[in-house]
Write an enzyme that holds these catalytic residues in place. Structure first.
Site, PDB file in Angstrom:
ATOM      1  N   ASP A  58       0.809  -1.222   0.000  1.00  0.00           N
ATOM      2  CA  ASP A  58       0.000   0.000   0.000  1.00  0.00           C
ATOM      3  C   ASP A  58       0.840   1.269   0.000  1.00  0.00           C
ATOM      4  O   ASP A  58       0.316   2.364  -0.183  1.00  0.00           O
ATOM      5  CB  ASP A  58      -0.931  -0.015   1.224  1.00  0.00           C
ATOM      6  CG  ASP A  58      -1.925   1.128   1.238  1.00  0.00           C
ATOM      7  OD1 ASP A  58      -2.474   1.458   0.178  1.00  0.00           O
ATOM      8  OD2 ASP A  58      -2.154   1.710   2.325  1.00  0.00           O
ATOM      9  N   SER A 100      -6.233   5.753  -0.032  1.00  0.00           N
ATOM     10  CA  SER A 100      -6.609   4.489  -0.668  1.00  0.00           C
ATOM     11  C   SER A 100      -8.108   4.274  -0.506  1.00  0.00           C
ATOM     12  O   SER A 100      -8.664   4.477   0.575  1.00  0.00           O
ATOM     13  CB  SER A 100      -5.849   3.321  -0.019  1.00  0.00           C
ATOM     14  OG  SER A 100      -4.456   3.544  -0.041  1.00  0.00           O
ATOM     15  N   GLN A 136      -5.194  -1.223  -7.038  1.00  0.00           N
ATOM     16  CA  GLN A 136      -5.737  -0.278  -6.065  1.00  0.00           C
ATOM     17  C   GLN A 136      -6.303   0.941  -6.778  1.00  0.00           C
ATOM     18  O   GLN A 136      -5.717   1.428  -7.747  1.00  0.00           O
ATOM     19  CB  GLN A 136      -4.671   0.193  -5.078  1.00  0.00           C
ATOM     20  CG  GLN A 136      -5.218   1.148  -4.019  1.00  0.00           C
ATOM     21  CD  GLN A 136      -4.141   1.706  -3.106  1.00  0.00           C
ATOM     22  OE1 GLN A 136      -3.646   2.809  -3.319  1.00  0.00           O
ATOM     23  NE2 GLN A 136      -3.769   0.935  -2.096  1.00  0.00           N
TER      24      GLN A 136
END
Length: 290
Positions: free
Chosen positions: A206, A230, A280
């Site tokens: 991430d 995110s 993502q």
């Protein structure tokens, strides 16, 4: 062991508070972050660990899909509720909900499989990239900046990250393209537990994946007024690899629109094995930019 790595291991060492009706309940701490918001990769990894605790040892995670619902508060612990959705002959499915003060901050579904034989191929690792040892680490780029975020990124993260061609912390150098690569490795050796390495890989996945969309538009992390977060995160584990060895994270962004950027990533071992794929979508809002 370094303090940042010890902090990661503490965060992933969840407390089992026992089953409640049809759910398994775990609790875990929040790592300190300079802006007070829980790092998304931490919640992903903890949710994965919680789910792993409820499946047989011979079943390993092969995919997860998570949605970030609210920002987490670093001053509060996190409760993880695991729903044992399905256990079949070869696969198990788990849903993990992460809560703070009764409100969900992340919802994730993960699938586990008995290790099996089958077809085997992969996209090859990018060629011609510099070795990680030849690239500057975050400390070399940020240590001189007297700002809490810069100081944290320079020395307090549990992963060493080295960008190809260069980081986008302060500026975007060179051509504005929608791709980049990052060498990543934990700052010390981790225990041999394979599930811990899989969860730590989710943790690290991430950090930088949104940057391929940012690089395309010349947006650095220090851009005034930038708001980035995110929104969802998907990951597929293909082959096992250790996160305390250098891994190459190749990233690209096929699209950005509506204040959102989509980024795709592939994580390779140094010898070229494709370990995992990542997708993502993130919120990226820049004042005066569309």
């Amino acid at each position: 062991m370094t303090e940042p790595l010890a902090s990661l291991l503490t965060a992933l060492d969840l407390t089992d508070t026992g089953a409640r009706t049809s759910e398994d309940i775990f609790t875990g701490p929040s790592q300190w972050m300079p802006l007070g918001r829980v790092y998304g990769g931490q919640v992903l990894a903890q949710s994965l660990i919680a789910a792993m605790r409820t499946v047989p040892d011979e079943r390993v995670v092969h995919s997860m899909h998570g949605y970030f619902l609210r920002p987490g508060d670093v001053n509060l612990p996190i409760t993880f509720s695991v729903d044992r959705i399905h256990d079949g002959r070869s696969f198990s499915t788990r849903r993990t909900q992460a809560y703070q003060e009764g409100l969900p901050i992340l919802s994730m579904i993960a699938s586990f499989q008995d290790e099996d034989e089958g077809l085997d191929h992969q996209v090859e690792m990018p060629e011609g990239l510099p070795d990680p040892e030849s690239l500057p680490n975050s400390a070399a780029t940020l240590a001189h900046i007297d700002h809490p975020v810069a100081q944290y990124w320079a020395s307090d993260r549990p992963f060493d990250m080295r960008h190809v061609p260069s980081p986008v912390y302060l500026s975007v150098e060179g051509e504005h393209v929608a791709h980049q690569a990052v060498w990543i490795k934990s700052v010390g050796q981790l225990p041999d537990d394979p599930d811990l390495h899989r969860a730590a890989l989710a943790y690290a996945s991430d950090y930088t994946i949104m940057e391929s969309a940012m690089r395309r538009h010349g947006v650095a992390w220090s851009t005034p007024g930038l708001k980035a977060a995110s929104l969802d995160h998907a990951m597929w584990w293909h082959r096992f690899g250790r996160v305390d060895e250098w891994l190459l994270y190749a990233q690209e962004s096929p699209s950005a629109t509506g204040g959102r950027g989509l980024s795709l990533g592939r994580i390779y071992s140094r010898d070229g094995r494709l370990l995992a794929s990542v997708a993502q979508e993130g919120m990226i809002r820049v004042p005066g930019r569309t």
